[in-house]
Design an enzyme around this catalytic site. Structure first.
Site, PDB file in Angstrom:
ATOM      1  CB  THR A  32      -0.937   0.017   1.219  1.00  0.00           C
ATOM      2  OG1 THR A  32      -1.774  -1.143   1.192  1.00  0.00           O
ATOM      3  CG2 THR A  32      -1.824   1.259   1.202  1.00  0.00           C
ATOM      4  CE  LYS A  46      -5.572  -1.618   1.050  1.00  0.00           C
ATOM      5  NZ  LYS A  46      -4.296  -2.280   1.285  1.00  0.00           N
TER       6      LYS A  46
END
Length: 307
Positions: free
Chosen positions: A97, A174
């Site tokens: 991420t 995300k």
């Protein structure tokens, strides 16, 4: 059974869980981590360790990276003994991420060295990684995403996959997911604290709110933890703050204001300053306590598998 060789760079909780599932699914899995103990643990699980990311890339059909932050991703791909150093017409799946600006930078530089980068950050935690039930947000060229060697690996680690655009789009999606998730959680814990003040029974309140229009995935997943006073880290406060900060940086880079997200970021920062950074994200509930959270009389089921 696939005979693809998958090199996994980053053998922490998520990376090792994905590597283990790929191994169980019939892939030939090798691994690398900067931490020797992580490599040793992987070897105990049947994953052949390699001395560097470059060596691993040279021996793999596809590389999957699961790393903690943008700087580590950049170094793992472009640094000395990085993936691009050992690459030869290689496809890489970037499952960390991170911010889309770093993704685009690394993808462009890696392409010049023979690496096609697909950003595929994941949602579902170590449990989803171990069972192959992750949700993934995919960014990259259509042909790279939809064909081997990437597609068999993406299919193996996930049961929900969304190709949302070109390079950087997966990491953008995300971050948006995590902003919404952690924002929903913060608001839910603030609301539940009012229930505490009003003397409501925890289990009854959980049952009522989970069936109302205000429920959310994070409420379902983490309210039972709050009732059980279980703050063992699944997704810690520190990572929640990191991801929200990356989203704010992305908004700033895009000249897009995110005032609500900025307030949420401040509250997660406050939770870290109070000493909750290494606890599960539900520990933000403590910010709203006067005495203590609503507690259940007995253990409340925490088996909800969503993320």
């Amino acid at each position: 059974m696939s005979q693809l060789t998958v090199g996994v760079v980053g053998l922490g909780r998520m990376g090792s869980a994905m590597a283990g599932h790929l191994l169980d699914s019939g892939f030939d899995v090798r691994g690398y981590d900067v931490v020797p103990e992580a490599r040793d643990r992987a070897a105990e699980g049947g994953i052949e360790p390699y001395p560097s990311a470059a060596d691993l890339a040279a021996a793999s059909d596809v590389v999957l990276t699961s790393l903690p932050n943008p700087d580590t991703v950049r170094e793992s791909y472009l640094g000395e003994n990085g993936i691009a150093t050992g690459a030869d017409d290689l496809v890489a799946i970037e499952a960390s991420t991170i911010d889309p600006a770093t993704t685009e930078e690394v993808a462009l530089a890696a392409a010049e060295r023979g690496v096609t980068l697909i950003d595929s950050p994941v949602s579902g935690g170590p449990e989803g990684a171990a069972s192959g039930t992750l949700t993934i947000f995919v960014g990259g060229a259509d042909d790279a995403v939809s064909s081997p060697p990437a597609k068999p690996v993406l299919d193996a680690i996930s049961n929900k996959s969304f190709h949302v655009g070109q390079s950087g789009a997966g990491h953008t999606a995300k971050l948006l997911n995590n902003v919404m998730s952690m924002g929903n959680l913060m608001l839910a814990m603030e609301a539940v604290s009012l229930g505490t003040e009003r003397g409501l029974d925890g289990e009854r309140l959980l049952e009522a709110l989970r069936n109302g229009g205000g429920s959310s995935n994070q409420f379902e997943k983490r309210m039972p933890r709050a009732l059980n006073r279980n703050f063992d880290p699944g997704f810690p406060v520190s990572l929640a703050r990191k991801d929200i900060g990356l989203a704010l940086d992305t908004g700033e880079d895009t000249d897009h204001s995110m005032p609500v997200t900025a307030i949420i970021y401040q509250l997660y920062t406050k939770a870290i300053s109070e000493g909750y950074g290494d606890e599960d994200a539900v520990a933000v509930a403590k910010l709203f306590e006067s005495d203590e959270l609503i507690e259940a009389d007995g253990h409340v089921d925490e088996s909800y598998g969503g993320y």
